[in-house]
Design a protein around this motif. Structure first.
Motif, mmCIF file in Angstrom:
data_model
loop_
_atom_site.group_PDB
_atom_site.id
_atom_site.type_symbol
_atom_site.label_atom_id
_atom_site.label_comp_id
_atom_site.label_asym_id
_atom_site.label_seq_id
_atom_site.Cartn_x
_atom_site.Cartn_y
_atom_site.Cartn_z
ATOM 1 N N TRP A 22 0.879 -1.258 0.047
ATOM 2 C CA TRP A 22 -0.014 -0.150 -0.030
ATOM 3 C C TRP A 22 0.573 1.285 0.015
ATOM 4 O O TRP A 22 0.270 2.460 -0.272
ATOM 5 N N LYS A 23 2.291 0.889 0.135
ATOM 6 C CA LYS A 23 3.058 2.207 0.091
ATOM 7 C C LYS A 23 3.353 2.661 -1.256
ATOM 8 O O LYS A 23 3.762 3.887 -1.541
ATOM 9 N N THR A 24 3.033 1.583 -2.188
ATOM 10 C CA THR A 24 3.357 1.935 -3.415
ATOM 11 C C THR A 24 2.110 1.864 -4.466
ATOM 12 O O THR A 24 2.230 1.686 -5.632
ATOM 13 N N SER A 25 1.133 2.060 -3.758
ATOM 14 C CA SER A 25 -0.221 1.798 -4.472
ATOM 15 C C SER A 25 -1.252 2.820 -3.850
ATOM 16 O O SER A 25 -0.805 3.558 -2.825
ATOM 17 N N ASN A 26 -2.453 2.809 -4.554
ATOM 18 C CA ASN A 26 -3.426 3.682 -3.983
ATOM 19 C C ASN A 26 -4.426 3.148 -3.142
ATOM 20 O O ASN A 26 -5.482 3.463 -2.840
ATOM 21 N N LYS A 27 -4.226 1.813 -2.901
ATOM 22 C CA LYS A 27 -4.998 0.941 -2.174
ATOM 23 C C LYS A 27 -4.631 1.248 -0.445
ATOM 24 O O LYS A 27 -3.743 1.698 -0.247
ATOM 25 N N GLU A 28 -5.851 1.064 0.241
ATOM 26 C CA GLU A 28 -5.733 1.099 1.718
ATOM 27 C C GLU A 28 -5.129 -0.191 2.111
ATOM 28 O O GLU A 28 -5.336 -1.211 1.470
ATOM 29 N N TRP A 29 -4.505 -0.131 3.443
ATOM 30 C CA TRP A 29 -3.709 -1.345 3.825
ATOM 31 C C TRP A 29 -4.806 -2.558 4.006
ATOM 32 O O TRP A 29 -4.414 -3.773 3.938
ATOM 33 N N THR A 30 -5.954 -2.246 4.475
ATOM 34 C CA THR A 30 -7.051 -3.053 4.587
ATOM 35 C C THR A 30 -7.494 -3.998 3.491
ATOM 36 O O THR A 30 -7.832 -4.973 3.428
ATOM 37 N N ASP A 31 -7.073 -3.519 2.067
ATOM 38 C CA ASP A 31 -7.607 -4.175 1.259
ATOM 39 C C ASP A 31 -6.185 -4.895 0.498
ATOM 40 O O ASP A 31 -6.468 -5.659 -0.648
ATOM 41 N N CYS A 32 -5.056 -4.985 1.165
ATOM 42 C CA CYS A 32 -4.060 -5.456 0.751
ATOM 43 C C CYS A 32 -3.638 -6.830 1.349
ATOM 44 O O CYS A 32 -3.788 -7.056 2.430
ATOM 45 N N GLU A 33 -3.354 -7.925 0.418
ATOM 46 C CA GLU A 33 -3.127 -9.075 1.118
ATOM 47 C C GLU A 33 -1.859 -9.000 2.106
ATOM 48 O O GLU A 33 -1.993 -9.857 3.276
ATOM 49 N N ASP A 34 -0.985 -8.375 1.804
ATOM 50 C CA ASP A 34 0.141 -8.486 2.777
ATOM 51 C C ASP A 34 -0.121 -7.344 3.989
ATOM 52 O O ASP A 34 0.776 -7.356 5.025
ATOM 53 N N GLY A 35 -1.423 -6.753 4.046
ATOM 54 C CA GLY A 35 -1.829 -6.245 5.395
ATOM 55 C C GLY A 35 -2.580 -7.097 6.285
ATOM 56 O O GLY A 35 -2.918 -6.791 7.486
ATOM 57 N N LYS A 36 -2.562 -8.348 6.022
ATOM 58 C CA LYS A 36 -3.138 -9.385 6.910
ATOM 59 C C LYS A 36 -2.303 -9.961 8.009
ATOM 60 O O LYS A 36 -1.172 -10.735 7.443
#
Length: 380
Positions: free
Chosen positions: A63-77
């Motif tokens: 999410w540091k290199t995209s426009n996604k929220e961390w909650t929507d990212c696989e590696d945020g789990k």
């Protein structure tokens, strides 16, 4: 002073001391439990087990290199349980589960798990102990063992669709515990949290190991069938306080040791050694009581047997051989209509009931027309 041991309290204290807590830790930082696994990333990779990107020493949060929220990212789990993590087996791409076992705290766990995964027992249909693919120690950590197992799901997730699906679950659990007792092993913690299911056929495209309602990439729901369509096998896990007895020891006694279920009558205000097999009977009966009889409608047929299994005097509880025989009689007495009826949660409101009943009837008519059995059966 009572000698009764509360295993959960011990483990919680040890984990707090070893790994701390993830409270208030930003998602881009690993909590102490996760750091433990990251520090062994390369060693596990060399053994053929690749952890998810979050645990790579080179990880950069997506999410540091995209426009996604961390909650929507696989590696945020983040991990749910510090002792357990998922990994990809590089030899065949299969997602597996790794468990960290401290041999000093649980000296029998690996041996009992491997015993039931031995060539002589692994292929027996009545064996419902989690398969173990491999156990190894880490370099320089002789007291730390890593156990490799399949990726499983909680046994009641997804929800049961029909009474027949639940009946098959009960049959397998009774059969599995009977099998363990036949081989002189008392699980000693076979409550609902330690019952899992094999999701291989139920979730053909799998799911995310932590966010289990989502697909592997966390960009949509994990699609699945019903158990009627794709029968599942149920497994007992976690042999951390299990014991195996010599066949000559026909009446073993154990000092009470608390597992996850705190309702065991013989453990209340007592430290007298008791029959671990009778306690197992209580555990499995209480799991069915809590998750079905008290939480769902339609399981009144199980009440008499469960009442016997959870009665206060362990000497009056049936052995698993008797419980299995009695359950077989109960099952044979259930009508097709009963078996195909929907499992109804007691908390459903009228709107939910109408919507779910409508979709259930559509499935039910289709299953009857195609001759799909009301009680799912595992392929032989």
């Amino acid at each position: 002073m009572s000698r009764t041991v509360d295993v959960d309290a011990q483990i919680s204290q040890k984990m707090a001391e070893m790994w701390g807590t993830s409270d208030h830790i930003p998602p881009e930082e690993l909590d102490p439990r996760e750091v433990w696994w990251r520090n062994r990333y390369e060693q596990l990779s060399n053994r053929g087990y690749l952890l998810r990107p979050r645990y790579s020493p080179q990880w950069v949060p997506s999410w540091k290199t995209s426009n996604k929220e961390w909650t929507d990212c696989e590696d945020g789990k983040r991990l749910e349980f510090g002792q357990v993590i998922d990994a990809t087996r590089t030899s065949d791409g299969k997602v597996v589960t790794l468990k960290n076992i401290n041999r000093r705290d649980h000296p029998y766990e690996a041996d009992i798990a491997l015993y039931f995964s031995s060539r002589a027992l692994a292929s027996q249909p009545a064996n419902h102990c989690v398969p173990v693919y491999e156990v190894f120690t880490l370099d320089g950590e002789s007291d730390t063992m890593i156990m490799i197992m399949p990726l499983l799901r909680p046994y009641n997730n997804p929800n049961f669709d029909t009474i027949g699906e639940a009946v098959e679950c009960f049959r397998q659990l009774f059969e599995g515990l009977q099998f363990m007792h036949k081989h002189r092993v008392a699980h000693r913690d076979c409550m609902n949290r330690n019952i899992m299911l094999d999701p291989t056929y139920l979730y053909p495209e799998s799911f995310h190991p932590v966010a289990t309602t989502l697909n592997k990439n966390c960009n949509g729901d994990a699609k699945h069938f019903t158990r009627t369509q794709r029968p599942s096998k149920y497994y007992f896990i976690d042999f951390g306080i299990s014991r195996r007895y010599d066949p000559s020891d026909t009446n073993p006694k154990e000092v009470p040791i608390w597992g996850g279920d705190k309702d065991v009558p013989e453990f209340q205000n007592s430290d007298e050694p008791c029959d671990p097999f009778a306690t197992d009977v209580f555990y499995i009966g209480n799991a069915i009581k809590k998750d079905f009889i008290l939480e769902k409608r339609g399981f009144e047929f199980m009440k008499p047997l469960i009442a016997r299994m959870i009665q206060a005097d362990p000497n009056k509880r049936p052995k698993m051989d008797e419980a299995v025989a009695r359950f077989d009689e109960i099952q044979r007495g259930l009508s097709q209509r009963k078996l195909r009826s929907r499992v109804v949660d007691i908390r459903e409101d009228l709107f939910e009931r109408v919507v779910r009943t409508t979709s259930h009837w559509k499935r039910r008519i289709g299953f009857v027309a195609r001759g799909i059995p009301a009680i799912p059966s595992l392929p032989s």
